[in-house]
Design an enzyme around this catalytic site. Sequence first.
Site, PDB file in Angstrom:
ATOM      1  N   GLY A  15       0.782  -1.233   0.000  1.00 39.32           N
ATOM      2  CA  GLY A  15       0.000   0.000   0.000  1.00 39.32           C
ATOM      3  C   GLY A  15       0.811   1.280   0.000  1.00 39.32           C
ATOM      4  N   ARG A  66     -15.946 -16.484  -8.492  1.00 37.15           N
ATOM      5  CA  ARG A  66     -15.338 -15.162  -8.676  1.00 37.15           C
ATOM      6  C   ARG A  66     -16.401 -14.087  -8.883  1.00 37.15           C
ATOM      7  NH1 ARG A  66     -11.320 -13.918 -13.720  1.00 37.15           N
ATOM      8  NH2 ARG A  66     -12.091 -11.834 -14.157  1.00 37.15           N
ATOM      9  N   LEU A  94      -9.547  -8.322 -12.831  1.00 39.87           N
ATOM     10  CA  LEU A  94     -10.958  -7.976 -12.593  1.00 39.87           C
ATOM     11  C   LEU A  94     -11.815  -8.459 -13.764  1.00 39.87           C
ATOM     12  CD1 LEU A  94     -10.251  -4.424 -11.190  1.00 39.87           C
ATOM     13  CD2 LEU A  94     -11.236  -6.330  -9.901  1.00 39.87           C
ATOM     14  N   HIS A 110       0.788   0.256 -13.111  1.00 44.11           N
ATOM     15  CA  HIS A 110       1.503  -0.974 -13.472  1.00 44.11           C
ATOM     16  C   HIS A 110       2.990  -0.661 -13.629  1.00 44.11           C
ATOM     17  CE1 HIS A 110       2.151  -4.926 -15.167  1.00 44.11           C
ATOM     18  NE2 HIS A 110       2.864  -4.370 -16.126  1.00 44.11           N
ATOM     19  N   SER A 137       3.331   2.810 -15.619  1.00 44.94           N
ATOM     20  CA  SER A 137       2.230   3.354 -16.424  1.00 44.94           C
ATOM     21  C   SER A 137       0.969   3.447 -15.576  1.00 44.94           C
ATOM     22  CB  SER A 137       1.920   2.422 -17.602  1.00 44.94           C
ATOM     23  OG  SER A 137       3.059   2.182 -18.398  1.00 44.94           O
ATOM     24  N   GLU A 144      -9.116  -7.193 -20.317  1.00 45.36           N
ATOM     25  CA  GLU A 144      -7.839  -7.818 -20.670  1.00 45.36           C
ATOM     26  C   GLU A 144      -6.728  -7.227 -19.800  1.00 45.36           C
ATOM     27  OE1 GLU A 144      -4.875  -8.149 -24.479  1.00 45.36           O
ATOM     28  OE2 GLU A 144      -6.915  -7.466 -24.845  1.00 45.36           O
ATOM     29  N   ASP A 146      -3.869  -5.471 -18.073  1.00 43.00           N
ATOM     30  CA  ASP A 146      -2.919  -4.381 -18.342  1.00 43.00           C
ATOM     31  C   ASP A 146      -2.979  -3.873 -19.788  1.00 43.00           C
ATOM     32  OD1 ASP A 146      -2.019  -4.606 -15.704  1.00 43.00           O
ATOM     33  OD2 ASP A 146      -0.533  -6.122 -16.252  1.00 43.00           O
TER      34      ASP A 146
END
Length: 220
Positions: A15, A66, A94, A110, A137, A144, A146
């Site tokens: 974090g 999920r 996600l 990322h 980035s 999909e 990243d």
Amino acid sequence: MTPSTRIAVLASGRGSNLQAILDAIAQGALQAEVVGVFSDRRDAQALQRLPAAQRWAAAPRDFADRAAYEAALGDAIAASAPDWIVCAGYMRILGEAFVARFDGKLINIHPSLLPLYKGLHTHARALEAGDTQHGASVHFVVPELDAGTVLAQARVDVLPGDSPETLAARVLAVEHPLLIASLQLLASGRVTEQNAQLQLDGHPLFSPLVLDSARMLQPA
Ligand code: GRF
């Protein structure tokens, strides 16, 4: 008083990016409030950075599937009424329904210069490839991994003798200002996204903004 931007943060680990947001708000550099931290790990250090009332954590394995986990996560996030949802070290992909539910307000940080090195072990992969530059980035989230439109990037040099750990530390040091500058821009309403096309001040943005040495975002 203008209402400040409401930010929800998804995190699975340490974090430090969440802390950077909290520090920027405390210093008056970001006109926003963090409305909650949401985690797939009850032991995530990130949770400790907000008061108990603003923490939500659940283990996906405690749900039927999920979809059920992400529905509960989504309900908790929606209840905090965020303007922006920041994935900062959230280590799960996600699903489509979740991404669609929060379409246009979901961003991720990322640790690579996307589209290079989607997924894990980005620092080791940049070293193996012999890259002379690496970085981070901030991008919009699509189902999909990243692969969403990149808003902004920060670069660092790869130095002789770098290990994945030393390189990761140098990238993390630019991740924090990159995320804050991106959130400043998003909170200002100057950036919009439609059909994967970003606009800045009403003009199409064809390549990611770049963090400069003054920690400001500039056109490439
Ligand atoms: C960061 O390197 C981020 O880019 C990646 O995971 C790491 C999270 O770090 N997605 P922290 O939990 O914010 O300290």
